[in-house]
Scaffold this active site. Sequence first.
Site, short mmCIF file in Angstrom:
data_model
loop_
_atom_site.label_atom_id
_atom_site.label_comp_id
_atom_site.label_asym_id
_atom_site.label_seq_id
_atom_site.Cartn_x
_atom_site.Cartn_y
_atom_site.Cartn_z
N ARG A 52 36.86 127.14 152.01
CA ARG A 52 36.92 128.51 151.50
C ARG A 52 35.51 129.02 151.18
O ARG A 52 35.19 130.18 151.45
CB ARG A 52 37.82 128.59 150.27
N LYS A 151 35.66 134.96 148.02
CA LYS A 151 35.40 134.56 146.63
C LYS A 151 33.92 134.82 146.34
O LYS A 151 33.09 133.91 146.37
CB LYS A 151 35.79 133.10 146.41
N GLU A 184 47.65 139.84 141.79
CA GLU A 184 47.28 138.55 141.19
C GLU A 184 46.70 138.81 139.81
O GLU A 184 46.69 139.95 139.34
CB GLU A 184 46.27 137.82 142.09
N1 PMP Z 1 42.64 134.61 142.09
C1 PMP Z 1 41.39 134.79 141.65
C2 PMP Z 1 40.86 136.17 141.56
C3 PMP Z 1 40.61 133.69 141.28
O1 PMP Z 1 39.36 133.87 140.86
C4 PMP Z 1 41.18 132.39 141.37
C5 PMP Z 1 40.44 131.14 140.97
N2 PMP Z 1 39.19 131.21 140.64
C6 PMP Z 1 42.48 132.24 141.83
C7 PMP Z 1 43.18 133.38 142.19
C8 PMP Z 1 43.12 130.88 141.96
O2 PMP Z 1 42.52 130.18 143.02
P1 PMP Z 1 42.43 128.59 143.03
O3 PMP Z 1 43.81 128.09 142.93
O4 PMP Z 1 41.81 128.27 144.34
O5 PMP Z 1 41.59 128.19 141.88
#
Ligand code: PMP
Length: 293
Positions: A52, A151, A184
Amino acid sequence: MGLWIYLNGRYVPEEEARISVFDHGFLYGDGVFEGIRAYRGRVFKLEEHLQRLYASAKAIALKIPLSKEEMKEKVLETLRKNRLKDAYIRLVVSRGKGDLGLDPLKCPHPEVIIIAHRISIYPEELYQKGMEVVIVSTRRNIPSALDPSIKSLNYLNNILAKIEANSKGVPEAIMLNNDGYVAECTGDNIFIVKDGTLITPPVWVGILRGITRDVVIHLAQEEKIPVREEVFTPAELYASDECFLTGTAAEIVPVTRVDGRVIGKGEIGEVTKKLMGKFRQLAHSEGTPIYES
Ligand code: PMP
């Protein structure tokens, strides 16, 4: 003793780990990052996090100066250097030092920073009683402007939502996309359970494709729990039987109240409980070993 920070090929004590005020990660949020967990001497889903990271970097035309293999080794080395077995790892690649203009062409040397620290998580009580959250007015970035699947270091959209959550006295905020569908949270993905089916918003509504989200979908499939990636509205969220959030730092957090509405019976539901147990089991039993056995 303080931490050793990986900074562009060197390990430096935390108080000496400094970047330039001309760094475009600092000036403009121009860069990418990952948050990764290590449990009991193993790094959980390291490959997936690196994939990622490199995909996010590619999307913003940022060339990471290390290969994926080298980066993996540096992450493990940082954990060894700090003698950590259980940790939260923050991997940051910024565009690097440029001038005061925006142009990334003026930044020839991206910066790579790895910080490995002891994990601090939500209080245990939240995992037993469930969390209260609110839906905020700040909409998630629209993918055609800044795709939330990248990200990037630019988290102001999420921070504005967090400020709204703070003002309501709750730890997390649910963000809608520009069409009003649930997207989210500020740092977590969201799931609901309705009539035994697990439902989570699809990536195209404009969310980060969480690694924990993928793990949970997979675990549910293994448990023969029907899973659908489907849009849902705030009203459908209020009327759901169960709700929980997922993220690397938070793992699986049950949600029992949204905007003052009690979700389901107001306690942790059966599907959530089962997935929490399965997730813990998995996270504690697989991953890339930090120390050669
Ligand atoms: N959404 C956002 C905006 C995030 O920043 C994160 C984690 N940092 C997630 C969802 C969850 O992602 P992950 O399970 O890969 O930590």
